[in-house]
Design a protein around this motif. Structure first.
Motif, mmCIF file in Angstrom:
data_model
loop_
_atom_site.group_PDB
_atom_site.id
_atom_site.type_symbol
_atom_site.label_atom_id
_atom_site.label_comp_id
_atom_site.label_asym_id
_atom_site.label_seq_id
_atom_site.Cartn_x
_atom_site.Cartn_y
_atom_site.Cartn_z
ATOM 1 N N HIS A 1 0.821 -1.211 0.000
ATOM 2 C CA HIS A 1 0.000 0.000 0.000
ATOM 3 C C HIS A 1 0.859 1.267 0.000
ATOM 4 C CE1 HIS A 1 -3.394 -2.553 1.999
ATOM 5 N NE2 HIS A 1 -3.205 -2.838 0.723
ATOM 6 N N ASN B 1 -5.232 -0.209 -3.425
ATOM 7 C CA ASN B 1 -5.092 -0.938 -2.166
ATOM 8 C C ASN B 1 -5.964 -2.184 -2.090
ATOM 9 O OD1 ASN B 1 -3.282 1.045 -1.109
ATOM 10 N ND2 ASN B 1 -5.046 2.380 -0.798
ATOM 11 N N HIS C 1 -10.936 5.498 3.580
ATOM 12 C CA HIS C 1 -9.914 4.771 4.348
ATOM 13 C C HIS C 1 -9.054 5.765 5.137
ATOM 14 C CE1 HIS C 1 -10.866 1.002 2.317
ATOM 15 N NE2 HIS C 1 -10.788 1.624 1.160
ATOM 16 N N MET D 1 -5.783 4.443 6.915
ATOM 17 C CA MET D 1 -4.769 4.039 5.942
ATOM 18 C C MET D 1 -4.175 5.253 5.238
ATOM 19 S SD MET D 1 -5.023 1.275 2.850
ATOM 20 C CE MET D 1 -6.432 2.079 2.100
ATOM 21 N N TYR E 1 -6.388 -1.924 9.562
ATOM 22 C CA TYR E 1 -5.655 -0.709 9.914
ATOM 23 C C TYR E 1 -6.100 -0.161 11.267
ATOM 24 C CZ TYR E 1 -2.885 -0.051 5.705
ATOM 25 O OH TYR E 1 -1.930 -0.196 4.722
#
Length: 471
Positions: free
Chosen positions: A117, A146, A228, A231, A277
């Motif tokens: 990622h 991702n 996200h 992340m 995460y």
């Protein structure tokens, strides 16, 4: 006008968009005449010789100016750091078909590895002619860099972005994003010149035009499949030089953790990815649960747990070292990956990792070869292990050893004799990566070996079947 040589670095807003969407559409300012000449060269080469493949740059010499343009050098420096590598694999895509290409992620030249990622790799897709939507530009699905799975259906393409624009337009994309060729309904020749680039050094500070230290969402984004936040913030922090930054947000709320453990098994990857995460932000208790999930019988749960563990900080290291002894190959590979992302924090894992360079599983050997280059310390032990990897019977292990030694640089000088041997390898990427390693090592011994190799294999860009010797 006089061309600027200083890279035009990306802004904070452009970096935020790259982190969330996985791509940027940018444009060089070469003249119309420059691109006409470039297209004439391309058409001539393709008509007389076919696709030049990895020899695209020496056969189409005008292209070198493209990759010296400050918009391109600035974009690559911003995302991959100032010491980025132009990879030996390059490809000129020619599209005159009305049939759309298949959605795909590019492979690592046959190398089966966990996709990262963090932006360790990126691609430039350059369009040397005016490319309206009807000419079949590359289609990109924002934010999908991702996702391992295709979270979209063929008839749900509202999110697709086409890399349209005037000649000189290019897409800078995260290597792992989902993309395809769109239909060329005009039928005219459309070139897209694809080049790959690798980060050779982990970030220690921002390499773009950074003004704000804290992450925030971009002001506008393309439609995305999911949000996200954790992340994205962690990626921003990583690009500024921080490791394990999200562990500072630790929570011990047992209900929260239980909910996230359930979400980690969700069939919809974006939901499960967020859970991995978020568990990494839950301190030691979150790490313990992610380590348990690493051994989960479901492959996707185990894989996503590895992503969480890769950002969890030093608390994850002891459990990941233990996981290297798993009887399940996939678990070992994921543990290796998570350790590699901790870089020098995982130095205590090096003795266990170097024992794996002779493991019976070729996939484990490939994985550990890459990880050693990312951890990089203690250098003597790691270089000794990578020198063994250069002699591995598996070509992919050998060529990853070259890339890892390039990341280590001058401290890898003791590997130069074996790199000289690798310059004669039967595999083109082993040879290319050995040459790159010598360049990045940069010692007197390395430079002498590299110059000798380059002189012996020098290329004449004007020698073709139609022009063998004269003028």
């Amino acid at each position: 006008m006089e061309r600027q040589s200083k890279p035009l670095l990306l802004t904070d807003e452009e970096m935020r968009k790259f982190i969330t969407e996985g791509f940027l559409i940018l444009k060089t300012d070469f003249s119309k005449g420059f691109h006409e000449k470039l297209n004439d060269q391309l058409l001539n080469v393709y008509e007389e010789e076919g696709n030049p493949g990895n020899n695209l740059l020496p056969r189409v010499t005008e292209l070198q100016r493209v990759f010296e343009h400050p918009v391109i050098t600035g974009a690559l420096t911003s995302v991959l750091g100032p010491d980025y590598m132009l990879h030996a694999h390059r490809h000129g895509h020619y599209n005159a078909s009305e049939v759309a290409g298949e959605w795909h992620k590019d492979s690592y030249w046959g190398y089966n590895r966990m996709r990262n990622h963090h932006p360790w790799w990126a691609m430039i897709m350059y369009f040397p002619q005016d490319t309206p939507a009807e000419l079949g530009p590359t289609g990109i699905l924002p934010g999908t860099q991702n996702y391992d799975s295709r979270v979209f259906e063929a008839d749900e393409l509202d999110q697709e972005v086409k890399a349209c624009g005037e000649a000189g337009t290019f897409a800078l994309i995260h290597y792992d994003i989902w993309h395809r060729a769109t239909p060329n309904t005009l039928g005219n020749p459309r070139f897209m010149l694809k080049f790959e680039f690798m980060r050779t050094q982990a970030p220690t500070k921002p390499s773009w035009n950074n003004a704000e230290s804290e992450w925030k969402l971009p002001e506008s984004t393309s439609p995305l499949f999911a949000q996200h936040e954790v992340m994205w913030e962690e990626t921003w922090n990583w690009l500024t030089g921080k490791i394990g930054s999200m562990s500072e947000k630790a929570t011990n709320d047992s209900n929260f953790i239980e909910n996230k453990l359930n979400a980690l098994e969700d069939d919809y990857e974006p939901v499960a990815l967020n859970a991995a995460y978020e568990l990494a932000c839950c301190g030691k208790y979150g790490v313990q649960n992610l380590l348990s999930a690493l051994h989960h019988e479901k492959a996707n749960v185990s894989r996503l747990a590895a992503y969480g563990l890769s950002i969890a900080g030093k608390d994850a290291i002891p459990g990941l070292i233990i996981a290297l002894n798993s009887s399940r190959t996939s678990t070992v590979i994921r543990a290796i990956f998570a350790l590699s992302e901790h870089r020098h924090l995982a130095a205590e894992a090096v003795p266990a990792l170097t024992q794996l360079v002779e493991h019976p599983s070729v996939i484990i050997r490939r994985s550990v070869t890459e990880a050693l280059g990312m951890i990089a310390t203690p250098a003597n032990e790691i270089v000794a292990g990578l020198t063994k990897c250069l002699q591995d019977p598996d070509a992919q292990t050998r060529f990853m050893a070259g890339l890892s030694l390039a990341r280590i640089g001058a401290p890898a000088d003791s590997a130069v004799p074996q790199l000289e041997v690798a310059l004669q390898d039967e595999n083109r990427y082993v040879r290319a990566h050995a040459a790159e390693a010598l360049r990045y090592i940069g010692t007197e011994q390395a430079n002498k070996a590299l110059i000798t190799f380059l002189f012996n294999s020098r290329w004449c860009p004007t020698t073709t079947p139609a022009n063998t010797f004269y003028p």
